[in-house]
Design an enzyme around this catalytic site. Structure first.
Site, short mmCIF file in Angstrom:
data_model
loop_
_atom_site.label_atom_id
_atom_site.label_comp_id
_atom_site.label_asym_id
_atom_site.label_seq_id
_atom_site.Cartn_x
_atom_site.Cartn_y
_atom_site.Cartn_z
N ASP A 130 -7.89 -5.06 -0.10
CA ASP A 130 -8.65 -5.87 -1.26
C ASP A 130 -8.22 -7.25 -1.17
O ASP A 130 -8.70 -7.93 -1.96
CB ASP A 130 -8.00 -5.23 -2.65
CG ASP A 130 -8.34 -3.97 -2.94
OD1 ASP A 130 -9.67 -3.72 -2.88
OD2 ASP A 130 -7.71 -3.03 -3.10
N HIS A 135 0.94 -1.40 -0.05
CA HIS A 135 -0.05 0.10 -0.13
C HIS A 135 1.11 1.14 -0.05
O HIS A 135 1.85 1.28 0.66
CB HIS A 135 -0.78 0.10 1.12
CG HIS A 135 -2.10 0.91 1.10
ND1 HIS A 135 -1.85 2.31 1.36
CD2 HIS A 135 -3.28 0.70 0.75
CE1 HIS A 135 -3.26 2.83 1.17
NE2 HIS A 135 -3.99 2.12 0.84
#
Ligand SMILES: CC(C)(COP(=O)(O)OP(=O)(O)OC[C@H]1O[C@@H](n2cnc3c(N)ncnc32)[C@H](O)[C@@H]1OP(=O)(O)O)[C@@H](O)C(=O)NCCC(=O)NCCS
Length: 378
Positions: A315, A261
């Site tokens: 996700d 991320h």
């Protein structure tokens, strides 16, 4: 005028002052209006969280009851919108269908009294109420079925699953889905939120704001990663294949979907919550190999890449949860939009409070004083 260095993607450049959400990527903290995401996920509902994001306070018992009732009353879509959606090609992506339908709402409610709190509330209610109906309606219509009318006895998430699957939802699945919406409702200045704020800054209507944000969310670099996680798990196919797959990715310097991320350098707190929800869901509805593959992936990636700050992101587990609920893969991003509309609307409202139209500058790197060449000489 101060000259700033050009940063592709505006990385690290503040685009707004905002009190809506906060992320500490080093400590793995996410807060909405100062409240930790873990607390909201365990104690709140999506609609209460949306209210908090948009109006900056938790609603009282009366306020939330009134808000839920207003949403319930506005869940149906106009027959003209439904008929318009019927004419969309079945092969079209549901995100495109959603963007067009959200924009079409503006045709019906085009009054732009942006300083009137009644107008703001009306738009918030209409958008939160109808977007799930539009997503479910397109799903049924592309299969050749009539859309299902919203169920007045069901709450927000239960009703969405009912409209999508044409049967009463399991209560645990409905609660888990609601928590997924809480987790995806807002996440500081990402691409779709920026898009929403730029559009809002022109003082256009909120339906155009949401349509523009939906268009931005639809790209594979933003909303589409959980679809790719499912494709990857299917490609890996078994727990034994996990280690060689990851080693191969590392060797080829390929990104492993659902990991890493830009902001979080520890495990995304939303991934931790989702992992727990996935465990509950799989415990109730039966384990399948994809959950085992995912668990093994997390172990191996941690062993190999934790030193680079690579951990599961939101996700990684959300795709697994939706898949287990029987939701088609290409609806994952529209579901993200159902949740994120709360954040977009909060940013729309915040933008209007101190509005200045976005008008950045550019670094011109083209030619000057070029003479016009007549067409026959080109
Ligand atoms: C999200 C993402 C774009 C963030 O990337 P970023 O902050 O720009 O990080 P970088 O690409 O600079 O990566 C830093 C290092 O970690 C590695 N890395 C980052 N994400 C990785 C992943 N998913 N798998 C393997 N290695 C990864 C990079 O190869 C790089 O290694 P290096 O320093 O040896 O070159 C990236 O992690 C990614 O593409 N993840 C997969 C897609 C995904 O899940 N997206 C959803 C995000 S919510």
């Amino acid at each position: 005028m101060m000259v700033c260095e050009y940063k592709p993607g505006l990385e690290g450049i503040p685009a707004a002052e905002s009190s809506i959400s906060f992320v500490d990527g080093q400590k793995g903290i996410l807060e909405y209006r100062g409240i930790r995401i873990e607390e909201l996920a365990s104690k709140s509902t999506f609609l209460e969280t949306a209210y908090l994001l948009i109006w900056n306070e938790l609603p009282t018992k009366e306020q939330i009851a009134e808000f839920e009732e207003e949403i319930r009353m506005h869940r149906r879509i106009k027959y003209r919108i439904r008929d318009m959606m019927k004419s969309f090609p079945e092969s079209g992506h549901p995100m495109d269908a959603l963007q067009a339908s959200a924009a079409a709402l503006g045709l019906f409610y085009s009054r732009r009294d942006l300083h009137n709190p009644i107008y703001i509330r009306d738009a918030v209610v209409r958008l939160l109420a109808t977007i799930p109906t539009m997503v479910a309606a397109f799903q049924l219509m592309r299969k050749g079925n009539d859309p299902v009318r919203p169920h007045d006895e069901l709450d927000y998430s239960g009703n969405f699953l009912y409209m999508l699957n044409e049967k009463m939802p399991d209560p645990l699945a409905a609660r888990i889905f609601d928590v997924c919406l809480i987790l995806h409702a807002e996440h500081t200045m990402n691409a779709s939120t920026f898009s929403a704020r730029v559009t809002a800054s022109t003082l256009t209507d909120p339906y155009a704001v949401v349509a523009s944000a939906v268009g931005t969310l639809g790209g594979p670099l933003h909303g589409g990663a959980n679809e790719e996680v499912i494709q990857m798990l299917e490609e890996i196919g078994s727990v034994e294949n996990v280690r060689p797959y990851i080693e191969d990715c590392i060797q080829r310097k390929a990104k492993i979907m659902g990991f890493g991320h830009r902001v979080y350098k520890v495990k995304d707190p939303r991934a931790t919550i989702l992992q727990d929800l996935a465990q509950q869901l799989f415990a109730k509805f039966g384990h399948d190999k994809y959950f085992d593959i995912a668990q093994e992936m997390e172990r191996v990636v941690e062993e190999k890449l934790a030193h680079k700050g690579i951990y599961p992101n939101v996700d990684f587990y959300s795709g697994l949860v939706y898949r287990k609920m029987g939701i088609p893969t290409d609806l994952f991003t529209p579901i993200f939009a159902i949740a994120r509309v709360a954040g977009w609307l909060a940013h729309w409202k915040e933008q209007l409070e101190e509005n200045r139209i976005f008008r950045p500058t550019q670094v011109y790197n083209g030619r000057h004083a070029v003479s016009y060449t007549p067409i026959e000489q080109r």
